[in-house]
Write a protein that holds these residues in place. Sequence first.
Motif, PDB file in Angstrom:
ATOM      1  N   THR A  66       0.817  -1.211   0.000  1.00  0.00           N
ATOM      2  CA  THR A  66       0.000   0.000   0.000  1.00  0.00           C
ATOM      3  C   THR A  66       0.850   1.261   0.000  1.00  0.00           C
ATOM      4  OG1 THR A  66      -0.134  -0.154   2.389  1.00  0.00           O
ATOM      5  CG2 THR A  66      -2.007  -1.028   1.130  1.00  0.00           C
ATOM      6  N   SER A  67       2.089   1.157   0.480  1.00  0.00           N
ATOM      7  CA  SER A  67       2.961   2.324   0.544  1.00  0.00           C
ATOM      8  C   SER A  67       4.070   2.170  -0.493  1.00  0.00           C
ATOM      9  CB  SER A  67       3.557   2.436   1.944  1.00  0.00           C
ATOM     10  OG  SER A  67       4.347   3.602   2.014  1.00  0.00           O
ATOM     11  N   VAL A  68       4.172   3.135  -1.388  1.00  0.00           N
ATOM     12  CA  VAL A  68       5.152   3.044  -2.477  1.00  0.00           C
ATOM     13  C   VAL A  68       5.963   4.326  -2.569  1.00  0.00           C
ATOM     14  CG1 VAL A  68       3.758   1.421  -3.824  1.00  0.00           C
ATOM     15  CG2 VAL A  68       3.499   3.879  -4.207  1.00  0.00           C
ATOM     16  N   PHE A  69       7.041   4.263  -3.307  1.00  0.00           N
ATOM     17  CA  PHE A  69       7.880   5.419  -3.587  1.00  0.00           C
ATOM     18  C   PHE A  69       7.738   5.728  -5.068  1.00  0.00           C
ATOM     19  CE2 PHE A  69      12.007   6.868  -5.236  1.00  0.00           C
ATOM     20  CZ  PHE A  69      12.111   8.072  -4.559  1.00  0.00           C
ATOM     21  N   PHE A  70       7.312   6.950  -5.396  1.00  0.00           N
ATOM     22  CA  PHE A  70       7.067   7.318  -6.790  1.00  0.00           C
ATOM     23  C   PHE A  70       8.338   7.896  -7.395  1.00  0.00           C
ATOM     24  CE2 PHE A  70       5.325  10.038 -10.196  1.00  0.00           C
ATOM     25  CZ  PHE A  70       4.566   9.089 -10.861  1.00  0.00           C
ATOM     26  N   ASP A  71       8.901   7.189  -8.374  1.00  0.00           N
ATOM     27  CA  ASP A  71      10.137   7.599  -9.034  1.00  0.00           C
ATOM     28  C   ASP A  71       9.807   8.062 -10.453  1.00  0.00           C
ATOM     29  OD1 ASP A  71      12.639   7.884 -10.109  1.00  0.00           O
ATOM     30  OD2 ASP A  71      13.190   5.764  -9.970  1.00  0.00           O
ATOM     31  N   ARG A  72       9.749   9.367 -10.646  1.00  0.00           N
ATOM     32  CA  ARG A  72       9.376   9.899 -11.951  1.00  0.00           C
ATOM     33  C   ARG A  72      10.563   9.944 -12.911  1.00  0.00           C
ATOM     34  NH1 ARG A  72      11.345  14.909 -12.136  1.00  0.00           N
ATOM     35  NH2 ARG A  72      11.823  15.908 -10.160  1.00  0.00           N
ATOM     36  N   GLY A  73      11.761   9.593 -12.411  1.00  0.00           N
ATOM     37  CA  GLY A  73      12.947   9.596 -13.273  1.00  0.00           C
ATOM     38  C   GLY A  73      13.241  10.997 -13.772  1.00  0.00           C
ATOM     39  N   GLN A  74      13.508  11.113 -15.059  1.00  0.00           N
ATOM     40  CA  GLN A  74      13.852  12.421 -15.628  1.00  0.00           C
ATOM     41  C   GLN A  74      12.620  13.229 -16.014  1.00  0.00           C
ATOM     42  OE1 GLN A  74      15.424   9.990 -18.475  1.00  0.00           O
ATOM     43  NE2 GLN A  74      14.321  10.788 -20.227  1.00  0.00           N
TER      44      GLN A  74
END
Length: 95
Positions: A66-74
């Motif tokens: 349920t808990s995530v880390f959002f990695d939008r990159g570049q």
Amino acid sequence: SRGERIRISVHRTLSQIYVQAIDDQSHQTMAAFSSINLKDVKGDKKEVSRQVGLELGKVLIKKNHTSVFFDRGQFLYHGRVKALADGLRESGLQF
């Protein structure tokens, strides 16, 4: 520190958007989804991106993440990337 959270990695091209849920501890992709999987969704690219986020979120919640880390990159947190994040939140994920 991100701890045990799953990393959501986003990639977009001019026509498609791709998203993966990655467990960095075990170096495994838990789930992946893209706009290619959603042929029948109507609407603009932002709406398709939101749906991609929603679908990936459903898969992760079924797997009890349920808990995530959002990695939008570049990519800037804007437009389709933001729409995807909104879809993830809508599915019940927290980041």
